[in-house]
Motif scaffolding. Structure first.
Motif, PDB file in Angstrom:
ATOM      1  N   PRO A   1      -4.621   3.928  -0.920  1.00  8.03           N
ATOM      2  CA  PRO A   1      -3.975   2.625  -0.730  1.00  8.03           C
ATOM      3  C   PRO A   1      -3.268   2.482   0.621  1.00  8.03           C
ATOM      4  O   PRO A   1      -3.280   1.395   1.215  1.00  8.03           O
ATOM      5  CB  PRO A   1      -2.965   2.571  -1.885  1.00  8.03           C
ATOM      6  N   ALA A   2      -2.628   3.561   1.097  1.00  6.40           N
ATOM      7  CA  ALA A   2      -1.922   3.464   2.376  1.00  6.40           C
ATOM      8  C   ALA A   2      -2.904   3.188   3.525  1.00  6.40           C
ATOM      9  O   ALA A   2      -2.667   2.311   4.370  1.00  6.40           O
ATOM     10  CB  ALA A   2      -1.132   4.742   2.637  1.00  6.40           C
ATOM     11  N   LEU A   3      -4.018   3.928   3.556  1.00  7.75           N
ATOM     12  CA  LEU A   3      -5.018   3.692   4.597  1.00  7.75           C
ATOM     13  C   LEU A   3      -5.664   2.319   4.428  1.00  7.75           C
ATOM     14  O   LEU A   3      -5.906   1.609   5.409  1.00  7.75           O
ATOM     15  CB  LEU A   3      -6.086   4.781   4.555  1.00  7.75           C
ATOM     16  N   ALA A   4      -5.922   1.947   3.174  1.00 11.41           N
ATOM     17  CA  ALA A   4      -6.536   0.648   2.922  1.00 11.41           C
ATOM     18  C   ALA A   4      -5.616  -0.483   3.364  1.00 11.41           C
ATOM     19  O   ALA A   4      -6.080  -1.499   3.895  1.00 11.41           O
ATOM     20  CB  ALA A   4      -6.880   0.502   1.443  1.00 11.41           C
ATOM     21  N   GLY A   5      -4.310  -0.313   3.130  1.00 11.32           N
ATOM     22  CA  GLY A   5      -3.368  -1.343   3.567  1.00 11.32           C
ATOM     23  C   GLY A   5      -3.441  -1.562   5.067  1.00 11.32           C
ATOM     24  O   GLY A   5      -3.405  -2.707   5.551  1.00 11.32           O
TER      25      GLY A   5
ATOM     26  N   GLY B   1       0.809  -1.215   0.000  1.00 12.82           N
ATOM     27  CA  GLY B   1       0.000   0.000   0.000  1.00 12.82           C
ATOM     28  C   GLY B   1       0.842   1.264   0.000  1.00 12.82           C
ATOM     29  O   GLY B   1       0.524   2.231  -0.680  1.00 12.82           O
ATOM     30  N   LEU B   2       1.935   1.254   0.757  1.00 16.98           N
ATOM     31  CA  LEU B   2       2.820   2.427   0.792  1.00 16.98           C
ATOM     32  C   LEU B   2       3.478   2.659  -0.571  1.00 16.98           C
ATOM     33  O   LEU B   2       3.618   3.804  -1.014  1.00 16.98           O
ATOM     34  CB  LEU B   2       3.887   2.240   1.867  1.00 16.98           C
ATOM     35  N   ILE B   3       3.874   1.579  -1.245  1.00 19.54           N
ATOM     36  CA  ILE B   3       4.469   1.735  -2.574  1.00 19.54           C
ATOM     37  C   ILE B   3       3.441   2.296  -3.545  1.00 19.54           C
ATOM     38  O   ILE B   3       3.751   3.183  -4.357  1.00 19.54           O
ATOM     39  CB  ILE B   3       5.027   0.385  -3.074  1.00 19.54           C
ATOM     40  N   ALA B   4       2.202   1.801  -3.474  1.00 22.05           N
ATOM     41  CA  ALA B   4       1.148   2.322  -4.349  1.00 22.05           C
ATOM     42  C   ALA B   4       0.911   3.803  -4.081  1.00 22.05           C
ATOM     43  O   ALA B   4       0.758   4.597  -5.019  1.00 22.05           O
ATOM     44  CB  ALA B   4      -0.144   1.533  -4.137  1.00 22.05           C
ATOM     45  N   SER B   5       0.903   4.196  -2.817  1.00 23.64           N
ATOM     46  CA  SER B   5       0.724   5.611  -2.498  1.00 23.64           C
ATOM     47  C   SER B   5       1.913   6.431  -2.982  1.00 23.64           C
ATOM     48  O   SER B   5       1.754   7.574  -3.426  1.00 23.64           O
ATOM     49  CB  SER B   5       0.541   5.796  -0.988  1.00 23.64           C
TER      50      SER B   5
ATOM     51  N   SER C   1     -11.480   4.990  -5.546  1.00 22.00           N
ATOM     52  CA  SER C   1     -11.159   4.131  -6.687  1.00 22.00           C
ATOM     53  C   SER C   1      -9.755   3.539  -6.589  1.00 22.00           C
ATOM     54  O   SER C   1      -9.511   2.426  -7.068  1.00 22.00           O
ATOM     55  CB  SER C   1     -11.296   4.923  -7.989  1.00 22.00           C
ATOM     56  N   SER C   2      -8.828   4.253  -5.960  1.00 23.86           N
ATOM     57  CA  SER C   2      -7.451   3.749  -5.878  1.00 23.86           C
ATOM     58  C   SER C   2      -7.369   2.448  -5.094  1.00 23.86           C
ATOM     59  O   SER C   2      -6.478   1.626  -5.340  1.00 23.86           O
ATOM     60  CB  SER C   2      -6.543   4.798  -5.236  1.00 23.86           C
ATOM     61  N   VAL C   3      -8.280   2.242  -4.150  1.00 21.38           N
ATOM     62  CA  VAL C   3      -8.285   1.005  -3.378  1.00 21.38           C
ATOM     63  C   VAL C   3      -8.639  -0.175  -4.283  1.00 21.38           C
ATOM     64  O   VAL C   3      -8.030  -1.250  -4.209  1.00 21.38           O
ATOM     65  CB  VAL C   3      -9.278   1.109  -2.201  1.00 21.38           C
ATOM     66  N   TRP C   4      -9.607   0.035  -5.171  1.00 17.64           N
ATOM     67  CA  TRP C   4      -9.968  -1.033  -6.120  1.00 17.64           C
ATOM     68  C   TRP C   4      -8.804  -1.326  -7.054  1.00 17.64           C
ATOM     69  O   TRP C   4      -8.450  -2.486  -7.285  1.00 17.64           O
ATOM     70  CB  TRP C   4     -11.205  -0.617  -6.920  1.00 17.64           C
ATOM     71  N   TRP C   5      -8.178  -0.285  -7.604  1.00 16.71           N
ATOM     72  CA  TRP C   5      -7.075  -0.493  -8.533  1.00 16.71           C
ATOM     73  C   TRP C   5      -5.914  -1.239  -7.886  1.00 16.71           C
ATOM     74  O   TRP C   5      -5.304  -2.134  -8.487  1.00 16.71           O
ATOM     75  CB  TRP C   5      -6.566   0.857  -9.055  1.00 16.71           C
ATOM     76  N   ALA C   6      -5.579  -0.876  -6.671  1.00 17.64           N
ATOM     77  CA  ALA C   6      -4.393  -1.436  -6.027  1.00 17.64           C
ATOM     78  C   ALA C   6      -4.619  -2.846  -5.487  1.00 17.64           C
ATOM     79  O   ALA C   6      -3.707  -3.676  -5.511  1.00 17.64           O
ATOM     80  CB  ALA C   6      -3.927  -0.515  -4.900  1.00 17.64           C
ATOM     81  N   PHE C   7      -5.843  -3.144  -4.991  1.00 12.97           N
ATOM     82  CA  PHE C   7      -6.020  -4.374  -4.228  1.00 12.97           C
ATOM     83  C   PHE C   7      -7.085  -5.319  -4.770  1.00 12.97           C
ATOM     84  O   PHE C   7      -7.336  -6.363  -4.164  1.00 12.97           O
ATOM     85  CB  PHE C   7      -6.374  -4.027  -2.784  1.00 12.97           C
ATOM     86  N   SER C   8      -7.713  -5.014  -5.893  1.00 19.01           N
ATOM     87  CA  SER C   8      -8.835  -5.848  -6.346  1.00 19.01           C
ATOM     88  C   SER C   8      -8.412  -7.279  -6.648  1.00 19.01           C
ATOM     89  O   SER C   8      -9.079  -8.241  -6.231  1.00 19.01           O
ATOM     90  CB  SER C   8      -9.490  -5.222  -7.582  1.00 19.01           C
ATOM     91  N   VAL C   9      -7.311  -7.449  -7.377  1.00 22.39           N
ATOM     92  CA  VAL C   9      -6.877  -8.810  -7.727  1.00 22.39           C
ATOM     93  C   VAL C   9      -6.531  -9.595  -6.473  1.00 22.39           C
ATOM     94  O   VAL C   9      -6.939 -10.761  -6.307  1.00 22.39           O
ATOM     95  CB  VAL C   9      -5.683  -8.759  -8.703  1.00 22.39           C
ATOM     96  N   ASP C  10      -5.792  -8.976  -5.554  1.00 24.68           N
ATOM     97  CA  ASP C  10      -5.418  -9.668  -4.328  1.00 24.68           C
ATOM     98  C   ASP C  10      -6.645  -9.926  -3.457  1.00 24.68           C
ATOM     99  O   ASP C  10      -6.731 -10.963  -2.791  1.00 24.68           O
ATOM    100  CB  ASP C  10      -4.381  -8.847  -3.563  1.00 24.68           C
ATOM    101  N   ALA C  11      -7.622  -9.007  -3.457  1.00 18.34           N
ATOM    102  CA  ALA C  11      -8.846  -9.206  -2.679  1.00 18.34           C
ATOM    103  C   ALA C  11      -9.625 -10.415  -3.199  1.00 18.34           C
ATOM    104  O   ALA C  11     -10.142 -11.221  -2.407  1.00 18.34           O
ATOM    105  CB  ALA C  11      -9.714  -7.956  -2.730  1.00 18.34           C
ATOM    106  N   MET C  12      -9.708 -10.550  -4.515  1.00 22.33           N
ATOM    107  CA  MET C  12     -10.387 -11.713  -5.089  1.00 22.33           C
ATOM    108  C   MET C  12      -9.652 -13.000  -4.737  1.00 22.33           C
ATOM    109  O   MET C  12     -10.260 -14.017  -4.391  1.00 22.33           O
ATOM    110  CB  MET C  12     -10.485 -11.561  -6.613  1.00 22.33           C
TER     111      MET C  12
END
Length: 387
Positions: free
Chosen positions: A353-357, A56-60, A229-240
């Motif tokens: 992404p950082a908060l979502a992580g 998440g930090l890298i994405a941010s 939207s950034s949370v979906w972009w960064a983590f959607s594949v891993d969430a699935m």
């Protein structure tokens, strides 16, 4: 009649000369360089030992680099014209993705992601000036929507490549870098070195020009959409994947998001028919539903596919609609205005992404995605004014 047909044909050729390289550059800098990170994240986590907080930090950090590019592009475009920032965007995208391919740890990955992320900030705003100067007024809404939909084309290309190459994420990034180099050569050749001077002097770029009563709803909405939207972009594949969806179907869903995003090229036609306000509100509602659906039903492949499809259409449509809204608010200097909107979007995406992580680490992916959907829902309270 013959003269009218000849004029229409000339306008169409001029429009394509702007739209095709513009959409290709957005496909490379957004669809590959920026959003390829989320698509390849599970493999890179396994290969480099990344935990969700580090990812998440890298994405941010990538969004911070994007923000830096957005700030720099205003001066670069005003001083040197569109061609230089477009050339820099293509170069940084290729170099950054090559660096990601060579990364041997989280630090090397972060450097590559930051370099690649800055490319998107440089690529988008110059085309606002190019469209305003080179595309006839009656074709601008459709042209801008088509350029914005380049993100969908990029994701649609990236998904199948990742599926074909399996877990070999380094070769994927090298292929992406090669595509960026080829597209960059074509786009730079097509871009004007300088946009024609206008009859009226350009406004000075002061804080009061960027942030005013007319622009405030646009900028606030952009911040909220970016964060959600950034949370979906960064983590959607891993969430699935964590929810139980196999890796390949999860990536197919992500690629489906890209294919669906191409439909957002019709945003200009829709706004011409029903108005910008109604179109924007509808897109925000669909985007909220897409993010929330992945949070509540991500373990079901059908729900994940529906979420990806809705997200692809709605996200790219919202970005296109914000570009059209920006062209109205900042009509005196389109590239500067669009950079301001993208900066607001990025302020949201930096924190998302950082908060979502952190939320994922403590409460899991569903909580993070539902919270992200709530932020997008708030964006609908800030919509374009009725004409």
């Amino acid at each position: 009649m013959r003269e009218a047909r000849a004029r229409t044909r000339t306008e169409a050729v001029a429009t394509l000369h702007v739209v095709l390289p513009g959409a290709a550059m957005i496909a490379v800098t957004f669809g590959l360089a920026r959003y390829g990170y989320g698509l390849l994240l599970p493999d890179m986590q396994a290969g480099l030992g990344l935990d969700p907080r580090t990812a998440g930090l890298i994405a941010s950090g990538a969004y911070l680099a994007y923000l830096a590019g957005n700030i720099a592009v205003v001066w670069l475009t005003a001083r040197f014209g569109p061609r230089l920032p477009i050339a820099m965007a293509a170069s940084l995208a290729a170099l950054g993705m090559a660096a990601i391919a060579a990364a041997d740890g989280p630090l090397g990955l972060a450097v590559g992601v930051l370099v690649a992320g800055s490319a998107a900030g440089l690529a988008f705003p110059p085309y606002a000036d190019v469209v305003a100067q080179r595309v006839p007024a009656r074709r601008r809404a459709v042209s801008w929507s088509a350029i914005s939909s380049g993100t969908g084309w990029g994701v649609a290309i990236a998904g199948p490549l990742v599926i074909v190459l399996g877990g070999h994420w380094r070769p994927v990034w090298l292929v992406f870098a090669g595509i960026a180099a080829v597209v960059g050569v074509v786009a730079v050749r097509a871009a004007p070195a300088h946009c024609p001077r206008t009859e009226h002097p350009l406004p000075r770029l002061r804080w009061s020009w960027f942030v005013c009563p007319r622009s405030r709803p646009l900028l606030v909405s952009a911040v909220l959409v970016g964060a959600g939207s950034s949370v979906w972009w960064a983590f959607s594949v891993d969430a699935m994947r964590v929810a139980g969806v196999a890796e390949t179907p999860a990536r197919i869903a992500f690629a489906g998001c890209g294919v669906a995003g191409i439909l957002a090229s019709a945003t200009g036609m829709v706004t011409d028919r029903i108005g910008l306000r109604r179109c924007y509100l509808a897109l925000c509602v669909v985007l909220t539903a897409a993010v929330a659906l992945l949070g509540v039903a991500g373990s079901h492949l059908a729900a994940a596919l529906i979420s990806a499809t809705l997200f692809g259409v709605a996200y790219n449509g919202v970005v296109a609609a914000q570009g059209l809204w920006s062209a109205e608010v900042f009509h005196e200097r389109p590239s500067g205005g669009l950079a301001a909107v993208n900066t607001a979007l990025t302020l949201g995406t930096v924190t998302g992404p950082a908060l979502a992580g952190a939320v994922i680490h403590s409460y899991g992916y569903p909580a993070a995605l539902i919270g992200a959907a709530a932020l997008v829902a708030l964006a609908s309270a800030q919509a374009p004014p009725a004409r």
